[in-house]
Write a protein that holds these residues in place. Structure first.
Motif, PDB file in Angstrom:
ATOM      1  N   ALA A 152      90.318  94.341  29.881  1.00 18.76           N
ATOM      2  CA  ALA A 152      91.072  93.616  29.097  1.00 18.76           C
ATOM      3  C   ALA A 152      91.383  94.243  27.738  1.00 18.76           C
ATOM      4  O   ALA A 152      90.791  95.246  27.316  1.00 18.76           O
ATOM      5  CB  ALA A 152      90.284  92.012  28.815  1.00 18.76           C
ATOM      6  N   SER A 153      92.379  93.658  27.027  1.00 17.49           N
ATOM      7  CA  SER A 153      92.569  94.108  25.590  1.00 17.49           C
ATOM      8  C   SER A 153      91.567  93.726  24.666  1.00 17.49           C
ATOM      9  O   SER A 153      90.937  92.785  24.603  1.00 17.49           O
ATOM     10  CB  SER A 153      94.169  93.870  25.203  1.00 17.49           C
ATOM     11  OG  SER A 153      93.996  92.385  25.180  1.00 17.49           O
ATOM     12  N   GLN A 155      89.096 103.637  23.251  1.00 16.49           N
ATOM     13  CA  GLN A 155      88.909 102.873  24.433  1.00 16.49           C
ATOM     14  C   GLN A 155      90.095 102.113  24.381  1.00 16.49           C
ATOM     15  O   GLN A 155      91.169 101.795  25.292  1.00 16.49           O
ATOM     16  CB  GLN A 155      87.785 101.938  24.512  1.00 16.49           C
ATOM     17  CG  GLN A 155      87.663 101.105  25.593  1.00 16.49           C
ATOM     18  CD  GLN A 155      86.482 100.173  25.668  1.00 16.49           C
ATOM     19  OE1 GLN A 155      85.548 100.630  25.307  1.00 16.49           O
ATOM     20  NE2 GLN A 155      86.713  98.971  25.892  1.00 16.49           N
ATOM     21  N   GLY A 156      90.689 101.380  23.378  1.00 16.33           N
ATOM     22  CA  GLY A 156      91.832 100.605  23.255  1.00 16.33           C
ATOM     23  C   GLY A 156      93.139 101.441  23.514  1.00 16.33           C
ATOM     24  O   GLY A 156      94.054 100.855  24.188  1.00 16.33           O
ATOM     25  N   GLN A 194      83.770  95.504  22.612  1.00 15.65           N
ATOM     26  CA  GLN A 194      84.059  96.624  23.413  1.00 15.65           C
ATOM     27  C   GLN A 194      83.429  96.484  24.832  1.00 15.65           C
ATOM     28  O   GLN A 194      84.076  97.001  25.931  1.00 15.65           O
ATOM     29  CB  GLN A 194      83.398  97.771  22.796  1.00 15.65           C
ATOM     30  CG  GLN A 194      83.533  99.339  23.421  1.00 15.65           C
ATOM     31  CD  GLN A 194      82.821 100.445  22.802  1.00 15.65           C
ATOM     32  OE1 GLN A 194      81.788 100.059  22.127  1.00 15.65           O
ATOM     33  NE2 GLN A 194      83.219 101.552  22.931  1.00 15.65           N
ATOM     34  N   GLU A 195      82.340  96.097  25.025  1.00 21.11           N
ATOM     35  CA  GLU A 195      81.657  96.099  26.280  1.00 21.11           C
ATOM     36  C   GLU A 195      82.364  95.159  27.251  1.00 21.11           C
ATOM     37  O   GLU A 195      82.777  95.558  28.190  1.00 21.11           O
ATOM     38  CB  GLU A 195      80.250  95.512  26.027  1.00 21.11           C
ATOM     39  CG  GLU A 195      79.419  96.690  25.504  1.00 21.11           C
ATOM     40  CD  GLU A 195      78.011  96.163  25.111  1.00 21.11           C
ATOM     41  OE1 GLU A 195      77.642  94.978  25.654  1.00 21.11           O
ATOM     42  OE2 GLU A 195      77.083  96.822  24.302  1.00 21.11           O
ATOM     43  N   LEU A 196      82.847  93.780  26.621  1.00 21.72           N
ATOM     44  CA  LEU A 196      83.379  92.927  27.396  1.00 21.72           C
ATOM     45  C   LEU A 196      84.989  93.426  27.816  1.00 21.72           C
ATOM     46  O   LEU A 196      85.203  93.193  28.915  1.00 21.72           O
ATOM     47  CB  LEU A 196      83.747  91.488  26.517  1.00 21.72           C
ATOM     48  CG  LEU A 196      82.337  90.709  26.473  1.00 21.72           C
ATOM     49  CD1 LEU A 196      82.702  89.537  25.380  1.00 21.72           C
ATOM     50  CD2 LEU A 196      81.875  90.046  27.659  1.00 21.72           C
ATOM     51  N   THR A 197      85.724  94.017  26.852  1.00 27.07           N
ATOM     52  CA  THR A 197      87.018  94.442  27.426  1.00 27.07           C
ATOM     53  C   THR A 197      86.820  95.759  28.255  1.00 27.07           C
ATOM     54  O   THR A 197      87.575  95.883  29.207  1.00 27.07           O
ATOM     55  CB  THR A 197      87.687  94.836  25.975  1.00 27.07           C
ATOM     56  OG1 THR A 197      86.748  96.084  25.389  1.00 27.07           O
ATOM     57  CG2 THR A 197      87.977  93.766  25.470  1.00 27.07           C
TER      58      THR A 197
END
Length: 377
Positions: free
Chosen positions: A35-36, A121-122, A27-30
């Motif tokens: 990014a997805s 978030q997605g 979650q943090e990286l995307t």
């Protein structure tokens, strides 16, 4: 017997916490890389982590006492224990979509609230990506493209409704529990995801780097309009991110807090560029502060009546607030960047925070007052 049950619970809980640690890292990286996600909500069928007081128990008796308080169970006899554990994130999200979490009295932990933001978030990312594929021009075929873009915006508004539902759940939890660093970090994540719903951060970074610009005033205006779609909402969420981060103890801030300040800085900077064009159309004195009553967007909580009034009527002038109470006008991107750089200096310095601070300083140097003025005229 209790010892064996405790050890079995620790083994299962360790697997659960490892699994969902990867989900939170994803979650943090995307979020910060736009990014997805690597994980689909359908795949997340493992039980979520249990209450922290169970995990933090040092002895079997402490664990049993915490278990009884967590699940309202007492009278341990002959090893008989209720077979209960947290539901999976997939199942929790289904309850969330049905809006029956409170009605069914499903008790959530701060960690579970954090995980619930992952699928939302997605959804925001998916719809923002789709919107970025539409062109700004109106083609000769008047049906398909316009309707598809409009329907995508409607679906994005539905996701924003889910974000508000999540915020209501968080408020419900806060009313009955002490606010902890995890809860504060959850709210920062909520506001960052909400910002993604009303801004195009990739376009904002392109604007800051002057990518794809021919240097003309009209093209700059067009670029800015692609960056922020709901200006008032964006200002409020930016202010809340800054307020929450500054209210957290420096020692317990999440490691990604500099990235959160960076995103807010660029969004507010872009908003300031837009305000310059609106309130100083011919290079005269700014009329921004004369447009209404001033509102400290980074000093008032989200539920404050003044914030609600501003979002409803758009009749106030949003401002940032320094530590000494001095107000900073948003129509001056030069001062906005300086203020955000000062906020970066308030935290515990790390290589990451110093890198972000230097990045903001380079942006400030690149878009000095004279360059901004000459670019937007």
């Amino acid at each position: 017997m209790v010892w064996r049950l405790w050890k079995e619970w620790i083994k299962n809980e360790s697997r659960s916490r490892l699994t969902y640690s990867w989900v939170m890292a994803d979650q943090e990286l995307t979020l910060f890389h736009d990014a997805s996600s690597m994980f689909s909500i359908i795949e997340l069928g493992a039980a979520m982590p249990d209450a922290d007081r169970l995990w933090q128990a040092k002895t079997p008796s402490q664990w049993l006492d915490a278990f009884e308080r967590t699940y309202d169970f007492s009278g341990y006899q002959s090893g008989l224990m209720p077979r209960t554990c947290p539901m999976s994130l997939r199942d929790l999200f289904r309850h969330f979509l049905d809006d029956d979490i409170i009605r069914q009295n499903i008790q959530l932990t701060p960690l579970q609230l954090r995980l619930l933001l992952h699928p939302i978030q997605g959804l925001v990312w998916h719809h923002r990506q789709l919107l970025s594929c539409f062109s700004d021009s109106v083609g000769s075929r008047k049906g398909s493209r316009t309707v598809t873009k409009a329907s995508t915006l409607v679906r994005l508004e539905e996701v924003q409704t889910l974000l508000q539902r999540w915020y209501d759940l968080s408020e419900h939890y806060t009313k009955n529990n002490t606010v902890c660093p995890v809860t504060q970090a959850n709210l920062v994540m909520f506001h960052l995801i909400s910002l993604n719903a009303v801004t195009a951060f990739t376009s904002i970074e392109q604007l800051a780097r002057r990518e794809g610009s021919d240097g003309t005033y009209q093209h700059l205006i067009t670029q800015q309009r692609r960056c922020i779609q709901e200006t008032e909402e964006a200002y409020v969420h930016c202010g809340q991110v800054l307020r929450l981060i500054r209210s957290m103890s420096k020692a317990v801030r999440p490691p990604w807090w500099p990235a959160a300040v960076y995103r807010v800085s660029l969004i507010l900077w872009t908003g300031g560029m837009m305000l310059q064009n609106e309130f100083i159309p011919q290079g005269g004195v700014t009329m921004y502060t004369d447009a209404g009553t001033t509102l400290s967007i980074d000093n008032l909580p989200m539920e404050h009546p003044s914030i609600a009034q501003y979002l409803r009527a758009r009749d106030s002038v949003p401002m940032l607030t320094k530590r000494d109470g001095t107000l900073i006008s948003l129509d001056n991107p030069h001062n906005v960047l300086l203020h955000c750089i000062e906020i970066m200096e308030e935290g515990v310095p790390t290589r990451f925070s110093e890198g972000i601070r230097n990045k903001l300083q380079r942006l400030f140097d690149s878009w000095s007052n004279n360059q901004i003025s000459s670019s937007v005229r």
